[in-house]
Enzyme design. Sequence first.
Site, PDB file in Angstrom:
ATOM      1  CG  ASP A   1      -1.895   1.167   1.167  1.00  0.00           C
ATOM      2  OD1 ASP A   1      -2.898   1.034   0.442  1.00  0.00           O
ATOM      3  OD2 ASP A   1      -1.659   2.201   1.833  1.00  0.00           O
ATOM      4  CB  ILE A   2       1.039   4.196  -2.218  1.00  0.00           C
ATOM      5  CG1 ILE A   2       1.337   3.288  -3.425  1.00  0.00           C
ATOM      6  CG2 ILE A   2       1.857   5.481  -2.314  1.00  0.00           C
ATOM      7  CD1 ILE A   2       0.953   3.907  -4.742  1.00  0.00           C
TER       8      ILE A   2
ATOM      9  CD  GLU B   1      -4.573   3.968  -1.644  1.00  0.00           C
ATOM     10  OE1 GLU B   1      -4.824   4.273  -0.480  1.00  0.00           O
ATOM     11  OE2 GLU B   1      -5.422   4.078  -2.568  1.00  0.00           O
TER      12      GLU B   1
END
Length: 610
Positions: free
Chosen positions: A481-482, A525
């Site tokens: 996950d960003i 994301e």
Amino acid sequence: MLFSASVRAETILAIGGDEESVLELSPWLYFTQDNEGEGIDQVRRYSSSQWDRLTSNYSNRIGIAPFWVKFSVYNYEERGVDRLLSVANPHLDRIELYHLVKDKVIDKVIMGDNQPFSERPLINNHFIYPFELEPEKLHTFYLKIETEGSATLPMNLWSQEAFAKNIEATSLSHGFQLGALTAIGLFSLFIAITSRSFSYSYYSGYVLSVTLLVATLQGFAFRFLWPSLPALQQIMIPLLVPLTMLFALLFTEKVLQFKYHNVHMLRVCRFGAAYALLLTLTTPFLDYALALYIDIISVLFITVLLMGMAMIQASRGYKLAKLYSLAWSGMLVGAFITGLMYLGFIELPIKHLTPVMLGLLFEILFMAAILAIRYNDERKAKLRIKQEALVQAQRIRQTREEALLIEADSNEKLEQMVQERTLELEIALRELNEANQKLTEQATVDSLTGVKNRAAFDKRLLAEGRLSRRQQTPMAILMLDIDRFKSINDTYGHLAGDQTLRLIAQTLKENLKRPADLVSRFGGEEFAIILPNTAEEGAVLVAELIRKMVAELPISWENATIPLTISIGVSAEIINTENQPNILLEQADKALYRAKNSGRNCVMVYTPEP
């Protein structure tokens, strides 16, 4: 800068830090004859009166005695600069290069085409010596040149940037030239094999011999074909020059049809071919300089001879002889200019091989056209003879032949129609298959990032889970996950966010080396990675590598640098039940959640909660 000496002033080259420069060194070169038994210690003590300026009148010859060359370079900048010294004559037998600073030898390099190619300081067709010019110091170079061939010394001082640009340009031109010659030679060879034509056979031998000769003259053959055989390099030019003349004479005999038009010229060609064959067998065993002189004089003589015979035949009205004269005129002019330059009779501001290379290219292209015209004429002649034979046969059995021709014509049309319909069907099927493949690919690929989508991930997860269960091998899942992706969209805009997603997806693909590994966009994301046959330790190593690579990505948007990190959750185990892959995915997601809560930009392995 001028430094006075006892008798004459010696010019020293002073340079600065121009990053894209090239300097021709001929105005700063001095030479002296080599005295047998004297080395660098004696030569560097020579007075200025014992050195003369090196001119092309001295060095542009074949088989001269060993000699020394020197020049000096002074860096007047306050910082060091890197330079490359190039000697653009790939056929010098031996170069002993001594690099002196403050009259002390700091480096010695031996180069030449009598050394294995791998021993050169820099792998290149020419002889390249890289060095650094220290600030405000005088660097002096002594080169002992030994060669039995041409002693031409085109020496230049390059910056690395200028040298790289020159290599790119020359490689393109040489590659185009050799590629064109090779293509024409192989094409002619295939035609000779299929048509069993002696004309095309000799032409193919001529073009391929010329191609190998050109590659040898330019240094490509030694570099790529026999880099560990310098002894072979020493005999290839004396071998290839008469071999090329042999094929040229045989080809001329066939293409101008001396057998039918001029028996005396036929005998001249065959005597010339025998002479060229004798040179091919003997010149490799002669003194190299003597062999080159014999080859050059023989090329000039045979070129004039062939041109004269072609012009005589052209004056008698033979169409092919006129075209041959035009084609051979380019070779004649180029060979004469190159030969006279090698023999030292003329001096031009171009490389020795340039005229003959241009003449060869002109001549080979025209010769190909001549062969095509002759092949077409022969085809028409055979067709005319065949038609006359058919007419005579029709007069005897006209009714039967007409019926056979009608039947044959009908069968041919029917077969042609069947072939056309079959071809159309094959094309349609191929196009349909390609369309299906594109649709299938589009259905499994995320349009924004170019990696697999969620549907492809779910399908692959089920398949890899079954494989792990059957083979009892571990399978790992990474959830990524960003960090603070929403702030990127809010601060820089959604286009910046899309660019960030694409760059991270590309980074993930580049760091997954195995074909079985799968990276997909899980949603928003988030990305998910399947690592088949990977235990927890290996999965953690891959995750850490990916995290570091993403943290180091140079992401910028509108002149602003975007800080970027990711959090990764890892879960790995051997699948034993049908539903366990989904459980493994949930565990990786929980580990990702823990990584988020632990400060982000880290890797967390799933452990059962207390």
